[in-house]
Structures are given as structure tokens and as C-alpha cells.
Design a protein around this motif. Sequence first.
Motif, PDB file in Angstrom:
ATOM      1  N   GLU A  54       0.826  -1.210   0.000  1.00 23.61           N
ATOM      2  CA  GLU A  54       0.000   0.000   0.000  1.00 23.61           C
ATOM      3  C   GLU A  54       0.859   1.259   0.000  1.00 23.61           C
ATOM      4  N   GLU A  55       1.979   1.198   0.694  1.00 29.56           N
ATOM      5  CA  GLU A  55       2.893   2.344   0.695  1.00 29.56           C
ATOM      6  C   GLU A  55       3.434   2.582  -0.710  1.00 29.56           C
ATOM      7  N   MET A  56       3.750   1.504  -1.423  1.00 28.81           N
ATOM      8  CA  MET A  56       4.236   1.655  -2.788  1.00 28.81           C
ATOM      9  C   MET A  56       3.195   2.340  -3.663  1.00 28.81           C
ATOM     10  N   VAL A  57       1.940   1.942  -3.518  1.00 30.08           N
ATOM     11  CA  VAL A  57       0.855   2.563  -4.293  1.00 30.08           C
ATOM     12  C   VAL A  57       0.753   4.042  -3.946  1.00 30.08           C
ATOM     13  N   GLN A  58       0.779   4.353  -2.645  1.00 34.93           N
ATOM     14  CA  GLN A  58       0.665   5.753  -2.216  1.00 34.93           C
ATOM     15  C   GLN A  58       1.803   6.597  -2.767  1.00 34.93           C
ATOM     16  N   GLU A  59       3.023   6.090  -2.649  1.00 34.73           N
ATOM     17  CA  GLU A  59       4.175   6.848  -3.149  1.00 34.73           C
ATOM     18  C   GLU A  59       4.107   7.018  -4.661  1.00 34.73           C
ATOM     19  N   THR A  60       3.681   5.971  -5.348  1.00 35.89           N
ATOM     20  CA  THR A  60       3.569   6.050  -6.804  1.00 35.89           C
ATOM     21  C   THR A  60       2.550   7.105  -7.205  1.00 35.89           C
ATOM     22  N   MET A  61       1.384   7.062  -6.592  1.00 31.00           N
ATOM     23  CA  MET A  61       0.337   8.016  -6.978  1.00 31.00           C
ATOM     24  C   MET A  61       0.694   9.444  -6.553  1.00 31.00           C
ATOM     25  N   THR A  62       1.436   9.583  -5.485  1.00 27.32           N
ATOM     26  CA  THR A  62       1.910  10.915  -5.097  1.00 27.32           C
ATOM     27  C   THR A  62       2.856  11.458  -6.153  1.00 27.32           C
ATOM     28  N   LYS A  63       3.740  10.600  -6.653  1.00 28.68           N
ATOM     29  CA  LYS A  63       4.655  11.027  -7.717  1.00 28.68           C
ATOM     30  C   LYS A  63       3.892  11.351  -8.994  1.00 28.68           C
ATOM     31  N   VAL A  64       2.846  10.600  -9.286  1.00 31.53           N
ATOM     32  CA  VAL A  64       2.022  10.904 -10.465  1.00 31.53           C
ATOM     33  C   VAL A  64       1.432  12.304 -10.327  1.00 31.53           C
ATOM     34  N   TRP A  65       0.915  12.620  -9.146  1.00 25.46           N
ATOM     35  CA  TRP A  65       0.344  13.946  -8.897  1.00 25.46           C
ATOM     36  C   TRP A  65       1.404  15.039  -9.096  1.00 25.46           C
ATOM     37  N   LEU A  66       2.587  14.803  -8.548  1.00 21.87           N
ATOM     38  CA  LEU A  66       3.636  15.808  -8.589  1.00 21.87           C
ATOM     39  C   LEU A  66       4.327  15.924  -9.949  1.00 21.87           C
ATOM     40  N   LYS A  67       4.372  14.826 -10.692  1.00 22.34           N
ATOM     41  CA  LYS A  67       5.155  14.801 -11.925  1.00 22.34           C
ATOM     42  C   LYS A  67       4.315  14.618 -13.184  1.00 22.34           C
TER      43      LYS A  67
END
Length: 193
Positions: A54-67
Motif C-alpha cells: 500500500e505504501e508503494m501505491v501511495q508513493e507512486t500516486m503521489t509522484k504521479v500527482w507531482l510529476k
Amino acid sequence: MTTSAEAGTEQHQHWLTAVAERRDRRAFAELFRYYAPRLLSHARKHFQNDAFAEEMVQETMTKVWLKAHLYQNHKGKVSTWLFTIARNVRFDMLRRMQARPEQLCAEEIYLDYESESDVELDHALVDQPILRQQLLTYCERLPEGQRIVLKMIYFDDFSQQEVADALSIPLGTVKSRLRLALAKIRELLDDHH
């Protein structure tokens, strides 16, 4: 005539463009709704622990938002770009885990408190004024999101799901923040001793 796959790809590009250009929260929510379950399934194949997945998903989607502004549709599909980010996040997480192998996740800690007597003992310890004050002091050193989650769970007796509902954040975010908060407090305790 476009196929449903092509239409889906176009829709995903539209959502990502809306995120990149206007910080469109609805478009991001649609991307999240579509990709998060797929990313979670992918992450579970690499991590035997749901909290890490779940942490991997959260970090991935956060990067999608930022990048989102970095995505270039002529170089590939949104899904390819997104799963490349997920792969990089996974590698980063694995490097961090190798650097600090003793780090526990929140789920592992909760497994230690399964029995009723352990829960009562845990609350009795936290209820001792001196220990409680020390923990609150350490909590104040945490980032706001981690501090709020930790206080709600350990001091206000919320479940992880209740915290997620109260803060309107995904359960995975609650678990990640709790895990990071506990790791930081463990560091502070080690430094203190």
C-alpha cells in the motif's frame, strides 16, 4: 472507429493532462480509482506485506500527482509511464529496507498486540503520566500528518480505518504514516538511550 482500449487510453491521457495543467483533483481521483487497485495487485507480488504494498501505491500516486507534467504521450501509454514510476518507487523502497532491515511496519506491531491482555498492558503503559508525556514530546517532532495519525491511534483509540475515514485519506496512507511515525519515534528513543 476506436476500440474500447484506445478510448480508455485517451481518457487516461485526458485525466493526466488535466492533472498536469490544472491540478484537477477529480481527474486525479479517476486515475487513482482506475490504477490504485492494479498497482496494489502488482505491489503485492513483490512485497509479502500489505502495508509495504500500500505504501508503494501511495508513493507512486503521489509522484504521479507531482510529476504529471513530465508525461509525454508520444513516448508511451499512461499505464506504461505509471508502472515505470511504480517500479522506481519499489526499487527505492527496497534500498531503504536493505539500509534499515530492523524497521518494523505497523501491521507487524499490531500483530504483537493481538491478545486482550497485551492491549490492556499497552494502554496501561501509555496511560502512565511520565511515559505518556515522553511519547507526546516525541510526537511533537513528527511531521504533522504522522503526528495526527499516531495520536489518533495510540492516544484517542481510533482504529486505522476510523482514522482514514475521519481524515478522508486512504487506509494505505494511514498505515504508511503510522509506520513512518513509529520508525521515527524508535530512532528518537535509540538516540535518547
